[in-house]
Design a protein around this motif. Structure first.
Motif, short mmCIF file in Angstrom:
data_model
loop_
_atom_site.label_atom_id
_atom_site.label_comp_id
_atom_site.label_asym_id
_atom_site.label_seq_id
_atom_site.Cartn_x
_atom_site.Cartn_y
_atom_site.Cartn_z
N ALA A 68 0.80 -1.23 0.00
CA ALA A 68 0.00 0.00 0.00
C ALA A 68 0.83 1.27 0.00
CB ALA A 68 -0.93 0.00 1.21
N ALA A 69 2.12 1.16 0.31
CA ALA A 69 2.96 2.36 0.44
C ALA A 69 3.01 3.14 -0.88
CB ALA A 69 4.36 1.96 0.87
N GLU A 70 2.43 4.32 -0.88
CA GLU A 70 2.34 5.12 -2.10
C GLU A 70 3.71 5.61 -2.55
OE1 GLU A 70 -0.43 8.25 -1.48
OE2 GLU A 70 -2.16 6.90 -1.25
N THR A 71 4.64 5.69 -1.62
CA THR A 71 5.96 6.21 -1.97
C THR A 71 6.86 5.14 -2.59
OG1 THR A 71 6.68 5.79 0.30
CG2 THR A 71 5.95 8.01 -0.23
N ARG A 72 6.49 3.87 -2.48
CA ARG A 72 7.28 2.81 -3.12
C ARG A 72 6.94 2.75 -4.60
NH1 ARG A 72 6.99 -2.85 -1.38
NH2 ARG A 72 9.23 -3.02 -1.80
N SER A 73 7.97 2.60 -5.42
CA SER A 73 7.75 2.53 -6.87
C SER A 73 7.15 1.19 -7.26
CB SER A 73 9.08 2.73 -7.60
OG SER A 73 9.94 1.62 -7.37
N ASP A 74 6.56 1.15 -8.43
CA ASP A 74 6.02 -0.11 -8.95
C ASP A 74 7.15 -1.13 -9.13
OD1 ASP A 74 3.47 0.94 -8.99
OD2 ASP A 74 3.54 1.48 -11.12
N GLU A 75 8.32 -0.65 -9.52
CA GLU A 75 9.47 -1.54 -9.70
C GLU A 75 9.87 -2.17 -8.37
OE1 GLU A 75 14.10 -1.41 -11.36
OE2 GLU A 75 12.90 0.41 -11.25
N ASP A 76 9.88 -1.38 -7.31
CA ASP A 76 10.20 -1.92 -5.98
C ASP A 76 9.17 -2.97 -5.57
OD1 ASP A 76 12.47 -0.44 -5.64
OD2 ASP A 76 11.69 0.85 -4.06
N LYS A 77 7.90 -2.66 -5.76
CA LYS A 77 6.84 -3.58 -5.36
C LYS A 77 6.87 -4.87 -6.16
CE LYS A 77 3.70 0.05 -3.73
NZ LYS A 77 2.39 0.72 -3.90
N ALA A 78 7.29 -4.79 -7.42
CA ALA A 78 7.35 -5.99 -8.26
C ALA A 78 8.36 -7.00 -7.73
CB ALA A 78 7.69 -5.60 -9.70
N ARG A 79 9.36 -6.52 -6.98
CA ARG A 79 10.38 -7.44 -6.44
C ARG A 79 9.90 -8.19 -5.19
NH1 ARG A 79 16.12 -4.09 -6.70
NH2 ARG A 79 16.33 -4.07 -8.99
N ASP A 80 8.80 -7.74 -4.61
CA ASP A 80 8.34 -8.35 -3.36
C ASP A 80 8.01 -9.84 -3.52
OD1 ASP A 80 8.60 -5.87 -2.23
OD2 ASP A 80 6.45 -5.49 -2.00
N ALA A 81 7.44 -10.21 -4.65
CA ALA A 81 7.03 -11.60 -4.85
C ALA A 81 8.22 -12.55 -4.77
CB ALA A 81 6.32 -11.75 -6.20
N GLY A 82 9.35 -12.15 -5.34
CA GLY A 82 10.52 -13.02 -5.33
C GLY A 82 11.36 -12.89 -4.07
N ARG A 83 11.32 -11.72 -3.44
CA ARG A 83 12.18 -11.48 -2.26
C ARG A 83 11.48 -11.74 -0.93
NH1 ARG A 83 16.12 -6.28 -3.60
NH2 ARG A 83 17.16 -7.24 -5.40
N LYS A 84 10.15 -11.78 -0.93
CA LYS A 84 9.36 -12.08 0.27
C LYS A 84 9.87 -11.33 1.51
CE LYS A 84 8.27 -16.68 -1.49
NZ LYS A 84 8.34 -18.15 -1.25
N PRO A 85 9.92 -10.02 1.43
CA PRO A 85 10.56 -9.25 2.50
C PRO A 85 9.93 -9.43 3.87
CG PRO A 85 9.33 -7.81 1.03
CD PRO A 85 9.40 -9.14 0.36
N ALA A 86 8.62 -9.47 3.97
CA ALA A 86 7.98 -9.60 5.28
C ALA A 86 8.31 -10.95 5.91
CB ALA A 86 6.47 -9.42 5.16
N GLU A 87 8.29 -12.02 5.10
CA GLU A 87 8.61 -13.35 5.62
C GLU A 87 10.06 -13.42 6.09
OE1 GLU A 87 6.99 -12.65 2.88
OE2 GLU A 87 5.44 -14.14 2.40
N VAL A 88 10.96 -12.81 5.31
CA VAL A 88 12.38 -12.83 5.67
C VAL A 88 12.60 -12.08 6.99
CG1 VAL A 88 14.67 -11.98 5.03
CG2 VAL A 88 13.23 -13.11 3.32
N LEU A 89 12.02 -10.89 7.12
CA LEU A 89 12.24 -10.10 8.33
C LEU A 89 11.59 -10.75 9.54
CD1 LEU A 89 11.89 -6.42 7.07
CD2 LEU A 89 13.94 -7.83 7.29
#
Length: 284
Positions: A68-89
């Motif tokens: 939902a973060a409006e300040t994050r770019s679409d490119e940044d958000k597209a990486r979430d699926a492969g990097r799983k940041p919330a699960e990693v943290l």
């Protein structure tokens, strides 16, 4: 994944950081003396108020906040699926209000993720050496400057400095992270520099603090330098030599489509490599 020559891993790092940080001395036990029986207790002391430490981040909540973060770019958000940041943290145990650090932060993708995860009461250090910032006509420098412009990540403190000259306070960080960098350190400069790299970061961690190392899995004995990968066993050995307790997770970022034999920039696996996570704990 970044591929570069990092100046800090030369003689200065080897001299200053290669020796693992010494474990803290054991606490001395002091036996408390009982009060004399004839002394009456005038008033019962009030019970101490129990302080409950916050739990690790909620994966669903942080995933939603990142999306939902409006300040994050679409490119940044597209990486979430492969990097799983919330699960990693969550695996690393990060909590709201923590002090975190992103080492070799480059353009700050993980820095922003950490910023959202720790929230307004937390702090995130984003560290880069001059060599990292100078790459590709200072592309990472420009990207990080844009990401932090206008104080949009108010809880982030930028640290453009070498690991041999860190100003991040010693023993102040709850959770640190370095993403897709360790193979470059090990492959370019060897095991001694790799231990020095991890030891320098360990010096910033609180007792019990955690360093997460994320990297592309390589084949034992293969030319992982050319593939931009590393044998996980070599990373584990370096972490143990740096004085960490080591836990390995090969599941969160696993990819059955990657057989570890292709260069990580190969279109067949780029962004979908089989990655491991080391959860390295600084002994208390």
């Amino acid at each position: 994944m970044k591929f570069f020559a990092i100046s800090l891993f030369g003689a200065a790092l080897l001299g200053a950081c290669a020796t693992p940080v010494a474990d803290a001395p054991e606490a001395t036990l002091v036996e408390a003396r009982a009060a004399p029986a004839e002394v009456a207790v005038a008033e019962t002391a009030p019970e101490a108020e129990m302080v409950v430490a916050p739990a690790a981040i909620d994966v669903a909540a942080v995933s939603g906040a990142l999306a939902a973060a409006e300040t994050r770019s679409d490119e940044d958000k597209a990486r979430d699926a492969g990097r799983k940041p919330a699960e990693v943290l969550a695996y690393l145990g990060i909590k709201p209000g923590d002090t975190a650090a992103d080492f070799i932060a480059s353009g700050g993708w993980y820095t922003e993720v950490l910023s959202i995860a720790v929230g307004p009461d937390g702090t995130v250090y984003a560290q880069n050496s001059e060599a990292a910032l100078a790459l590709r006509d200072r592309a990472y420098d420009k990207a990080l400057t844009a990401r932090l412009a206008g104080d949009r990540l108010a809880n982030v403190v930028r640290k453009d400095e070498e690991l041999t000259a860190l100003t991040i306070p010693a023993a102040s960080v709850d959770v640190a992270l370095t993403g897709l960098n360790f193979h470059d350190v090990y492959n370019a400069y060897g095991p001694e520099a790799a231990v020095g790299f991890l030891s320098a970061i360990r010096g910033t961690l609180k007792p019990g603090g955690v360093l997460g190392v994320i990297d592309h899995a390589g084949v034992p004995g293969a030319d992982n330098n050319e593939l931009h990968r590393i044998d996980p066993a070599l990373a584990v050995a370096s972490a143990e030599a740096a004085g960490f307790r080591v836990e390995v997770n090969s599941d969160i970022l696993s990819s059955a489509a990657d057989d570890h034999t292709k260069n990580v920039f190969d279109p067949a696996v780029r962004g979908q490599t089989d990655r491991f996570i080391l959860k390295l704990t600084n002994p208390e």
